[in-house]
Motif scaffolding. Structure first.
Motif, mmCIF file in Angstrom:
data_model
loop_
_atom_site.group_PDB
_atom_site.id
_atom_site.type_symbol
_atom_site.label_atom_id
_atom_site.label_comp_id
_atom_site.label_asym_id
_atom_site.label_seq_id
_atom_site.Cartn_x
_atom_site.Cartn_y
_atom_site.Cartn_z
ATOM 1 N N LEU A 41 38.458 45.993 -41.858
ATOM 2 C CA LEU A 41 37.745 47.263 -41.753
ATOM 3 C C LEU A 41 36.400 47.105 -41.048
ATOM 4 C CD1 LEU A 41 38.571 48.817 -45.244
ATOM 5 C CD2 LEU A 41 39.796 49.061 -43.073
ATOM 6 N N HIS A 42 36.128 45.907 -40.516
ATOM 7 C CA HIS A 42 34.894 45.722 -39.753
ATOM 8 C C HIS A 42 34.954 46.610 -38.516
ATOM 9 C CE1 HIS A 42 31.274 43.870 -38.288
ATOM 10 N NE2 HIS A 42 31.834 43.852 -37.099
ATOM 11 N N GLY A 43 33.919 47.422 -38.318
ATOM 12 C CA GLY A 43 33.896 48.318 -37.170
ATOM 13 C C GLY A 43 34.765 49.554 -37.331
ATOM 14 N N LEU A 44 35.142 49.862 -38.567
ATOM 15 C CA LEU A 44 36.050 50.983 -38.823
ATOM 16 C C LEU A 44 35.499 52.331 -38.367
ATOM 17 C CD1 LEU A 44 38.628 52.149 -40.218
ATOM 18 C CD2 LEU A 44 37.205 52.420 -42.256
ATOM 19 N N VAL A 45 34.249 52.628 -38.703
ATOM 20 C CA VAL A 45 33.691 53.949 -38.416
ATOM 21 C C VAL A 45 33.594 54.132 -36.898
ATOM 22 C CG1 VAL A 45 31.735 55.502 -38.759
ATOM 23 C CG2 VAL A 45 32.478 53.995 -40.614
ATOM 24 N N GLY A 46 34.271 55.177 -36.416
ATOM 25 C CA GLY A 46 34.305 55.464 -34.991
ATOM 26 C C GLY A 46 35.570 54.958 -34.300
ATOM 27 N N ARG A 47 36.350 54.149 -34.986
ATOM 28 C CA ARG A 47 37.580 53.589 -34.418
ATOM 29 C C ARG A 47 38.743 54.543 -34.660
ATOM 30 N NH1 ARG A 47 38.229 48.043 -36.864
ATOM 31 N NH2 ARG A 47 39.476 48.967 -38.494
ATOM 32 N N GLN A 48 39.770 54.438 -33.827
ATOM 33 C CA GLN A 48 40.973 55.239 -34.020
ATOM 34 C C GLN A 48 41.941 54.488 -34.930
ATOM 35 O OE1 GLN A 48 42.460 57.231 -30.542
ATOM 36 N NE2 GLN A 48 44.540 57.195 -31.320
ATOM 37 N N SER A 49 42.721 55.236 -35.703
ATOM 38 C CA SER A 49 43.678 54.633 -36.635
ATOM 39 C C SER A 49 44.709 53.789 -35.886
ATOM 40 C CB SER A 49 44.397 55.730 -37.441
ATOM 41 O OG SER A 49 45.091 56.607 -36.570
ATOM 42 N N GLY A 50 45.165 52.731 -36.545
ATOM 43 C CA GLY A 50 46.230 51.893 -35.998
ATOM 44 C C GLY A 50 45.824 51.018 -34.841
ATOM 45 N N GLN A 51 44.567 50.579 -34.765
ATOM 46 C CA GLN A 51 44.071 49.869 -33.580
ATOM 47 C C GLN A 51 43.634 48.420 -33.798
ATOM 48 O OE1 GLN A 51 44.042 51.431 -30.431
ATOM 49 N NE2 GLN A 51 45.260 52.889 -31.591
ATOM 50 N N VAL A 52 43.741 47.879 -35.009
ATOM 51 C CA VAL A 52 43.263 46.514 -35.216
ATOM 52 C C VAL A 52 44.287 45.527 -34.655
ATOM 53 C CG1 VAL A 52 42.693 44.744 -36.940
ATOM 54 C CG2 VAL A 52 41.838 47.066 -37.207
ATOM 55 N N GLU A 53 43.820 44.678 -33.761
ATOM 56 C CA GLU A 53 44.650 43.675 -33.118
ATOM 57 C C GLU A 53 45.320 42.773 -34.160
ATOM 58 O OE1 GLU A 53 45.303 41.477 -29.238
ATOM 59 O OE2 GLU A 53 44.043 43.230 -29.525
ATOM 60 N N GLY A 54 46.602 42.556 -33.999
ATOM 61 C CA GLY A 54 47.325 41.616 -34.851
ATOM 62 C C GLY A 54 47.774 42.171 -36.182
ATOM 63 N N PHE A 55 47.545 43.471 -36.445
ATOM 64 C CA PHE A 55 48.003 44.041 -37.710
ATOM 65 C C PHE A 55 49.221 44.914 -37.457
ATOM 66 C CE2 PHE A 55 48.235 47.005 -41.235
ATOM 67 C CZ PHE A 55 48.206 46.108 -42.289
ATOM 68 N N ARG B 133 33.591 58.336 -52.985
ATOM 69 C CA ARG B 133 34.018 58.331 -51.578
ATOM 70 C C ARG B 133 32.807 58.277 -50.652
ATOM 71 N NH1 ARG B 133 37.399 62.472 -53.504
ATOM 72 N NH2 ARG B 133 36.687 64.017 -51.995
ATOM 73 N N ARG B 134 31.766 59.060 -50.965
ATOM 74 C CA ARG B 134 30.556 59.060 -50.128
ATOM 75 C C ARG B 134 29.879 57.682 -50.149
ATOM 76 N NH1 ARG B 134 30.144 64.173 -48.588
ATOM 77 N NH2 ARG B 134 30.610 65.852 -50.026
ATOM 78 N N ASP B 135 29.823 57.065 -51.328
ATOM 79 C CA ASP B 135 29.201 55.737 -51.450
ATOM 80 C C ASP B 135 29.995 54.690 -50.667
ATOM 81 O OD1 ASP B 135 27.341 56.942 -53.108
ATOM 82 O OD2 ASP B 135 28.073 56.009 -54.956
ATOM 83 N N LEU B 136 31.304 54.724 -50.778
ATOM 84 C CA LEU B 136 32.138 53.758 -50.061
ATOM 85 C C LEU B 136 31.990 53.939 -48.549
ATOM 86 C CD1 LEU B 136 34.160 51.466 -50.053
ATOM 87 C CD2 LEU B 136 35.991 53.150 -50.341
ATOM 88 N N ILE B 137 31.952 55.164 -48.085
ATOM 89 C CA ILE B 137 31.769 55.430 -46.652
ATOM 90 C C ILE B 137 30.409 54.916 -46.189
ATOM 91 C CG2 ILE B 137 31.486 57.267 -44.927
ATOM 92 C CD1 ILE B 137 33.676 58.825 -46.609
ATOM 93 N N ALA B 138 29.365 55.088 -46.996
ATOM 94 C CA ALA B 138 28.036 54.569 -46.645
ATOM 95 C C ALA B 138 28.095 53.057 -46.482
ATOM 96 C CB ALA B 138 27.009 54.949 -47.711
ATOM 97 N N PHE B 139 28.809 52.364 -47.368
ATOM 98 C CA PHE B 139 28.972 50.918 -47.267
ATOM 99 C C PHE B 139 29.745 50.562 -45.991
ATOM 100 C CE2 PHE B 139 31.836 47.295 -47.977
ATOM 101 C CZ PHE B 139 30.909 46.274 -48.046
ATOM 102 N N LEU B 140 30.843 51.266 -45.722
ATOM 103 C CA LEU B 140 31.640 50.980 -44.530
ATOM 104 C C LEU B 140 30.848 51.223 -43.249
ATOM 105 C CD1 LEU B 140 35.060 52.505 -45.654
ATOM 106 C CD2 LEU B 140 34.520 50.071 -45.346
ATOM 107 N N LYS B 141 29.989 52.245 -43.254
ATOM 108 C CA LYS B 141 29.133 52.501 -42.082
ATOM 109 C C LYS B 141 28.178 51.337 -41.851
ATOM 110 C CE LYS B 141 27.275 56.539 -41.375
ATOM 111 N NZ LYS B 141 26.571 57.794 -41.652
ATOM 112 N N GLU B 142 27.643 50.793 -42.925
ATOM 113 C CA GLU B 142 26.726 49.657 -42.791
ATOM 114 C C GLU B 142 27.439 48.423 -42.243
ATOM 115 O OE1 GLU B 142 24.673 48.772 -46.416
ATOM 116 O OE2 GLU B 142 23.366 50.518 -46.231
ATOM 117 N N ASN B 143 28.750 48.369 -42.426
ATOM 118 C CA ASN B 143 29.531 47.203 -42.003
ATOM 119 C C ASN B 143 30.421 47.521 -40.800
ATOM 120 O OD1 ASN B 143 29.125 44.909 -44.107
ATOM 121 N ND2 ASN B 143 29.045 46.831 -45.210
ATOM 122 N N SER B 144 29.998 48.477 -40.018
ATOM 123 C CA SER B 144 30.791 48.861 -38.841
ATOM 124 C C SER B 144 30.095 48.523 -37.571
ATOM 125 C CB SER B 144 31.111 50.358 -38.870
ATOM 126 O OG SER B 144 32.128 50.576 -39.796
#
Length: 106
Positions: A36-50, A95-106
């Protein structure tokens, strides 16, 4: 008015609800679920090798705050056919807290 999102609480939620299947650290790679690194702003189904389901690849969802908020409530409703077994986070604050964390790690 909802409280400000708390990324520290989001980190705890990630650790207990997401980390068994996902990573967020750059270069950490995929687990049972995609990185999920870089998740925010990415399109679904796009992580290489998954190996995504066709449903995920064809959803063509851009993971912004609004879509993540809806998805995290009920993933199977948001993308019918996803193989993610996570039931979702029913509390809006979580959900809002988790999204805030994911944004920090994107």
């Amino acid at each position: 008015m909802p409280a400000e999102p708390n990324a520290k609480n989001g980190a705890k939620l990630f650790k207990t609800r997401c980390a068994q299947c996902h990573t967020v650290d750059e270069g950490a790679g995929n687990k049972v679920g995609p990185s999920l690194h870089g998740l925010v702003g990415r399109q679904s189904g796009q992580v290489e090798g998954f190996a995504y389901t066709e449903a995920n690849k064809k959803a063509a969802v851009t993971w912004d705050e609004e879509n993540l908020f809806k998805y995290l409530e009920n993933p199977k409703k948001f993308i019918p056919g996803t193989k993610m077994v996570f039931a979702g986070l029913k509390k809006e604050k979580d959900r809002r807290d988790l999204i805030a964390f994911l944004k920090e790690n994107s």
